[in-house]
Design a protein around this motif. Sequence first.
Motif, PDB file in Angstrom:
ATOM      1  N   MET A  16       0.884  -1.176   0.000  1.00 15.79           N
ATOM      2  CA  MET A  16       0.000   0.000   0.000  1.00 15.79           C
ATOM      3  C   MET A  16       0.916   1.219   0.000  1.00 15.79           C
ATOM      4  N   ALA A  17       1.746   1.266  -1.021  1.00 13.69           N
ATOM      5  CA  ALA A  17       2.802   2.275  -1.062  1.00 13.69           C
ATOM      6  C   ALA A  17       2.343   3.432  -1.921  1.00 13.69           C
ATOM      7  N   VAL A  18       1.853   4.461  -1.314  1.00 11.07           N
ATOM      8  CA  VAL A  18       1.335   5.592  -2.050  1.00 11.07           C
ATOM      9  C   VAL A  18       1.818   6.877  -1.432  1.00 11.07           C
ATOM     10  N   LEU A  19       1.245   7.754  -2.116  1.00 12.37           N
ATOM     11  CA  LEU A  19       1.363   9.035  -1.559  1.00 12.37           C
ATOM     12  C   LEU A  19      -0.015   9.586  -1.152  1.00 12.37           C
ATOM     13  N   ALA A  20       2.935  11.239  -2.321  1.00 14.03           N
ATOM     14  CA  ALA A  20       3.451  12.457  -1.784  1.00 14.03           C
ATOM     15  C   ALA A  20       4.238  12.599  -2.356  1.00 14.03           C
ATOM     16  N   VAL A  52      -3.328  14.629  -6.902  1.00 14.10           N
ATOM     17  CA  VAL A  52      -2.527  14.798  -8.109  1.00 14.10           C
ATOM     18  C   VAL A  52      -2.000  13.454  -8.597  1.00 14.10           C
ATOM     19  N   ILE A  53      -1.471  12.646  -7.694  1.00 12.03           N
ATOM     20  CA  ILE A  53      -0.923  11.342  -8.079  1.00 12.03           C
ATOM     21  C   ILE A  53      -2.009  10.465  -8.692  1.00 12.03           C
ATOM     22  N   MET A  54      -3.172  10.407  -8.067  1.00  9.96           N
ATOM     23  CA  MET A  54      -4.244   9.561  -8.592  1.00  9.96           C
ATOM     24  C   MET A  54      -4.749  10.058  -9.937  1.00  9.96           C
ATOM     25  N   ASN A  55      -4.822  11.372 -10.116  1.00 10.23           N
ATOM     26  CA  ASN A  55      -5.231  11.884 -11.427  1.00 10.23           C
ATOM     27  C   ASN A  55      -4.239  11.505 -12.512  1.00 10.23           C
TER      28      ASN A  55
END
Length: 568
Positions: free
Chosen positions: A11-15, A222-225
């Motif tokens: 579950m490596a997400v953001l930033a 922003v990352i998901m977009n």
Amino acid sequence: MKIKELALCMMAVLATGTVYGSQPNAKNIEPKTPIYLDQQWTNAERQKFYFTPQGSYLIPYAWYLALESANKRNPFNDPKNIRRYGYLVDEHYSSDNPDKLPVGFAKEPVVQGEAWLGYTCAACHTNDIRYKGQTVRVDGAPALADFTAFLDGLNAALDSTLNNEKRFNRFANAVLGVNSDPAARLNLKNQVAEHTDWLKGFANRSKPTHAYGAGRVDAFGVIMNEVFGRDLDVAENVKVPDAPVSYPFLWGTPQHDFVQWNGSAFNPFGRNVGEVLGTFGRVNLDITSPEFGKTTARARELFELERLVAKLDKPSWPEALLGQIDQASAFRGQVLYTQSHNGEESCADCHSLPDSTGHYPSTPPEENLFGVTFIKTHMIPLTDIGTDPLMATNFALRSVKTGNVALILPAPYTNASDLPAPLLLSILVGTAAQNGILDAQPPFSPLESAELIGYRQKAAGLPPYLPPNLLAYRARPLDGIWATAPYLHNGSVASLYELLLPPAERSQVFYVGNREFDPEAVGFKSGRSKNGFRFDAQFPGNRNSGHVYGTDLNQDQRRDLLEFLKTL
């Protein structure tokens, strides 16, 4: 190492200056020359953190150096222009930065073609503090940069170059040479127009309803977009990124069990790949392409940058510059920090302190495959913390279309047309991370592979590391908290003093972007300034409510607690 398995479940997400304490004539230093605190980095390591490329492709490098500011003839990279956007200027020539890029920007080399300009970690995690004419550099601190304003300024400069013949001719002379032929110049103009359209697309996907201002961005939005909208090529997955957060401070982060404001990341490499994908990096998500899963994120460089962050120490309060700490007051404050008030939990119950040996409460070594322990952080449910919930709810409750990758999703999600955004993001970022590892040069050794994922692998028979609660905000140790204003996850409280006030008494409007420090309130001074941003707590995502712990203290107790917080 089972890299593929780990990547799918993550579950490596953001930033150039001097270290404070080593110069007798600090008062004579010009404000533009930072005084560096001793945070266990050498000058060489600091430069490496500032200017190591990570796989971000913002604009061709030669274009950036040739570009002029919109409506002005001075270079876009001119220090005065860079300061408008809150980024730190590096005016000293060095081999790491020969063209004097701002701190946190790097020259991205390519195997074929031209070099590009891209972001690095330091753009969002380096800051300066000013006090009585002195400038103090705090490495790993949240930046006061305005990401959106910078991108808008860059697009305006590109538009101005395309629409002004004399300006374009100067640009083309710098990029191609004064004797370049008309066909090459026309081709350059077409390339600039095409890239400007692409950058405007990024800007439009990242445009919030209300401006973020200095020191904040909706990193997850922003990352998901970019991953779900651009890389996956599903336009309906794009959502307005309206939950801005402050850039988190980095020291201590590699030792924590979970990171990000909502505790959603545990694997440092996956987290860092996600960050690259949100700052002009790419991953190929076309399942018909032989390049599927390939990413621009640079695994070897990200690995070295994470090693640097693991060495980074907290900034200690510089008494010779900001004033001596009242030790008697700080002792009383420590008592307040560790004691409960009116039946409420103490500060230390959520923001733990080290014991007499310097160790924090940690995870048990037997649950980790390598016997490694991590500092425990605490996830405080939204209903308990009471702070603005938008960042956590936007992330946890978002659903997205899977597009063409539905066919190859791992069981039991194969052929699912919709998935929770956190789940699909972990799968896609995991795919990019896996390919980044496999493509790294030189290849990672088994020992490096374990270090690369932060040793985040459970012992045999135990479930993998998973976020404990996404509808919550993370409480971490407060080492160096004095240098991280504004406060709360969304930067909605100007100072530590105001954070100890009841929410109704906190400033609803203040200005962000001024680096002049207030050692009494422990934060930056608020007031109109040339590049200041007017923060308004009325807007969605900007609420400064909640976190009522310690707000029942009297004035003397607040001062004692503040004095103790300076010692952390």
